[in-house]
Design a protein around this motif. Structure first.
Motif, PDB file in Angstrom:
ATOM      1  N   LYS A  28      87.055  22.358  39.693  1.00  0.00           N
ATOM      2  CA  LYS A  28      86.207  23.111  40.847  1.00  0.00           C
ATOM      3  C   LYS A  28      84.981  23.424  40.351  1.00  0.00           C
ATOM      4  O   LYS A  28      84.636  24.159  39.438  1.00  0.00           O
ATOM      5  N   ILE A  29      83.924  22.918  41.026  1.00  0.00           N
ATOM      6  CA  ILE A  29      82.510  23.579  40.652  1.00  0.00           C
ATOM      7  C   ILE A  29      81.857  23.627  41.973  1.00  0.00           C
ATOM      8  O   ILE A  29      81.860  22.858  42.812  1.00  0.00           O
ATOM      9  N   MET A  61      77.364  24.097  34.248  1.00  0.00           N
ATOM     10  CA  MET A  61      77.113  22.721  34.130  1.00  0.00           C
ATOM     11  C   MET A  61      78.332  22.023  34.135  1.00  0.00           C
ATOM     12  O   MET A  61      79.419  22.779  33.522  1.00  0.00           O
ATOM     13  N   LEU A  62      78.419  20.897  34.496  1.00  0.00           N
ATOM     14  CA  LEU A  62      79.689  19.994  34.651  1.00  0.00           C
ATOM     15  C   LEU A  62      79.346  18.689  33.801  1.00  0.00           C
ATOM     16  O   LEU A  62      78.287  18.107  34.249  1.00  0.00           O
ATOM     17  N   ILE A  63      80.021  18.459  32.757  1.00  0.00           N
ATOM     18  CA  ILE A  63      79.606  17.308  32.159  1.00  0.00           C
ATOM     19  C   ILE A  63      80.545  16.242  32.630  1.00  0.00           C
ATOM     20  O   ILE A  63      81.847  16.332  32.529  1.00  0.00           O
ATOM     21  N   LYS A 102      80.673  14.553  22.108  1.00  0.00           N
ATOM     22  CA  LYS A 102      79.470  14.550  21.362  1.00  0.00           C
ATOM     23  C   LYS A 102      78.301  15.490  22.133  1.00  0.00           C
ATOM     24  O   LYS A 102      77.616  16.274  21.246  1.00  0.00           O
ATOM     25  N   LEU A 103      78.217  15.513  23.155  1.00  0.00           N
ATOM     26  CA  LEU A 103      77.475  16.489  24.186  1.00  0.00           C
ATOM     27  C   LEU A 103      77.697  17.847  23.913  1.00  0.00           C
ATOM     28  O   LEU A 103      76.957  18.739  23.581  1.00  0.00           O
ATOM     29  N   ASP A 116      74.806  29.494  22.316  1.00  0.00           N
ATOM     30  CA  ASP A 116      76.194  30.102  22.600  1.00  0.00           C
ATOM     31  C   ASP A 116      76.697  29.721  23.810  1.00  0.00           C
ATOM     32  O   ASP A 116      76.055  29.686  24.933  1.00  0.00           O
ATOM     33  N   MET A 117      77.845  29.114  23.788  1.00  0.00           N
ATOM     34  CA  MET A 117      78.467  28.564  25.077  1.00  0.00           C
ATOM     35  C   MET A 117      80.090  28.970  25.084  1.00  0.00           C
ATOM     36  O   MET A 117      80.589  28.814  23.950  1.00  0.00           O
ATOM     37  N   LYS A 118      80.509  28.688  26.306  1.00  0.00           N
ATOM     38  CA  LYS A 118      81.882  28.651  26.503  1.00  0.00           C
ATOM     39  C   LYS A 118      82.229  27.225  27.042  1.00  0.00           C
ATOM     40  O   LYS A 118      81.841  26.844  28.106  1.00  0.00           O
ATOM     41  N   ASP A 119      83.449  26.767  26.452  1.00  0.00           N
ATOM     42  CA  ASP A 119      83.799  25.475  26.858  1.00  0.00           C
ATOM     43  C   ASP A 119      85.098  25.813  27.666  1.00  0.00           C
ATOM     44  O   ASP A 119      86.263  26.294  27.145  1.00  0.00           O
TER      45      ASP A 119
END
Length: 122
Positions: A89-90, A58-60, A70-71, A80-83
């Motif tokens: 690049k995506i 996902m790219l915000i 906020k998101l 559980d996520m990695k920032d």
């Protein structure tokens, strides 16, 4: 796990079972993850893309950094996520930003160069 109704056979309890919860590594676990993520995003009033409704990476992107933060906060509280921070690049595409002109550009230059090289057209 339990045997589903109609499949209960004494002595063969481990032949046919119905999972109460998806297990990591099973084909259904990806579907369960998608369903959970999808329902959460719909709760937050986000819409699905009609072009690609599945999520794996996902790219915000947003008008302001505070909207992004906020998101990210909502997502990290739920999953559980990695920032990985700012990405350039995506999906094999490079991202270029011109903040002064408020423009975002996508490039597949490296993919094109790879294909040209493969077919001896460099």
């Amino acid at each position: 796990m339990t045997q589903p109704e109609g499949f209960q056979v004494l002595g063969k309890e481990d032949y046919v079972c119905k999972l109460k919860k998806s297990l990591y590594g099973l084909n259904q676990s990806l579907r369960q993850w998608y369903k959970r993520f999808d329902s959460y995003m719909l709760e937050l009033h986000y819409n699905k893309s009609p072009y690609d409704c599945c999520v794996d990476d996902m790219l915000i992107a947003a008008r302001s950094k505070s909207d992004i933060q906020k998101l990210k906060g909502l997502l990290s509280a739920e999953f559980d996520m990695k920032d990985l921070g700012v990405d350039l690049k995506i999906l094999g595409m490079e991202i270029y930003m011109d903040r002064s002109k408020k423009k975002l550009f996508l490039s597949e230059k490296s993919y094109i160069q790879k294909i040209l090289s493969r077919f001896g057209m460099s």
